[in-house]
Scaffold this active site. Structure first.
Site, short mmCIF file in Angstrom:
data_model
loop_
_atom_site.label_atom_id
_atom_site.label_comp_id
_atom_site.label_asym_id
_atom_site.label_seq_id
_atom_site.Cartn_x
_atom_site.Cartn_y
_atom_site.Cartn_z
N HIS A 39 -35.43 10.73 -7.78
CA HIS A 39 -34.04 11.04 -7.42
C HIS A 39 -33.18 9.82 -7.70
CE1 HIS A 39 -35.42 8.56 -4.11
NE2 HIS A 39 -34.14 8.24 -3.97
N HIS A 120 -29.69 3.93 -10.32
CA HIS A 120 -31.04 3.84 -10.90
C HIS A 120 -31.92 4.96 -10.33
CE1 HIS A 120 -31.56 1.86 -7.00
NE2 HIS A 120 -32.82 2.27 -7.07
O1 3AM Z 1 -35.72 5.05 -4.36
P1 3AM Z 1 -34.44 4.28 -4.32
O2 3AM Z 1 -34.57 2.89 -4.88
O3 3AM Z 1 -33.29 5.01 -4.91
O4 3AM Z 1 -35.20 2.13 -1.49
C1 3AM Z 1 -34.92 3.31 -0.78
C2 3AM Z 1 -34.74 4.50 -1.68
O5 3AM Z 1 -33.98 4.09 -2.79
C3 3AM Z 1 -33.56 3.20 -0.16
O6 3AM Z 1 -33.18 4.54 0.10
C4 3AM Z 1 -33.83 5.39 -0.82
C5 3AM Z 1 -34.56 6.46 -0.08
O7 3AM Z 1 -35.48 5.92 0.82
N1 3AM Z 1 -33.55 2.42 1.07
C6 3AM Z 1 -34.49 2.39 2.02
N2 3AM Z 1 -34.13 1.54 2.99
C7 3AM Z 1 -32.92 1.03 2.64
C8 3AM Z 1 -32.02 0.09 3.23
N3 3AM Z 1 -32.27 -0.48 4.41
C9 3AM Z 1 -32.55 1.58 1.40
N4 3AM Z 1 -31.42 1.26 0.77
C10 3AM Z 1 -30.61 0.37 1.39
N5 3AM Z 1 -30.89 -0.19 2.57
#
Ligand code: 3AM
Length: 169
Positions: A39, A120
């Site tokens: 996603h 991304h």
């Molecule tokens: O898979 P992506 O990189 O798009 O990294 C986590 C994931 O992003 C991000 O939210 C998405 C779904 O879990 N994520 C998790 N914790 C986070 C945080 N504390 C976060 N992004 C920003 N701050």
């Protein structure tokens, strides 16, 4: 409940991203994101109380996003968590989309991450190698019309993502 807003790829594109994840995994190792979890995160909302979820689902279901097309044409790497991703031009309309969702969330009292947004699609976590020149070129177009509110739950096999609500088509 741990929530985020995302674009969810249509099935054919998701399979294509899955193939790229396999290719990346062969080169970079690490933990490959399962196809079902591929996603683009627009806003990470963090832990929200259960009673807030219905409000958020109603809020999102009443909204329309500006549809667009995103060209994915590059490999990327976040060195800290060892994330290998595919993405595109930093100046994409997705930046305006993310910004407007952030502002709308702020208006209903929810702070979201990240402030600085690099659109991304994460393919690998904890990769042992960054993506290198031996990886094939990326050239995918993603036409998106709707965003989803997604629930993230930990399981023994890693995170499970469940869309709870969608913006209007
Ligand atoms: O898979 P992506 O990189 O798009 O990294 C986590 C994931 O992003 C991000 O939210 C998405 C779904 O879990 N994520 C998790 N914790 C986070 C945080 N504390 C976060 N992004 C920003 N701050």
């Amino acid at each position: 409940m741990r929530l985020f807003l995302a674009l969810v790829p249509p099935p054919a594109l998701r399979r294509r991203f899955g193939e790229l994840a396999d290719t990346a995994h062969a080169h970079c190792r690490g933990r490959r994101v399962p196809d079902d979890n591929l996603h683009l995160t627009l806003a990470f909302l963090g832990e929200q109380p259960a009673q807030r979820v219905e409000q958020l689902a109603n809020w999102l279901s009443s909204m329309r996003i500006v549809p667009g097309q995103w060209r994915l044409d590059r490999w990327g790497h976040f060195a800290g968590p060892g994330i290998v991703w595919i993405g595109g031009e930093p100046e994409s309309p997705l930046v305006q989309l993310q910004q407007s969702l952030r502002e709308e969330l702020e208006a209903i009292g929810i702070a979201s991450q990240p402030r600085r947004f690099t659109p991304h699609v994460t393919l690998l976590r904890r990769a042992e190698q960054p993506p290198g020149p031996s990886l094939p070129d990326v050239a995918e177009d993603w036409s998106y019309t709707r965003a989803a509110l997604v629930l993230s739950e930990p399981t023994d096999q890693g995170s499970r993502y469940t869309p709870l609500a969608w913006t209007r088509a």
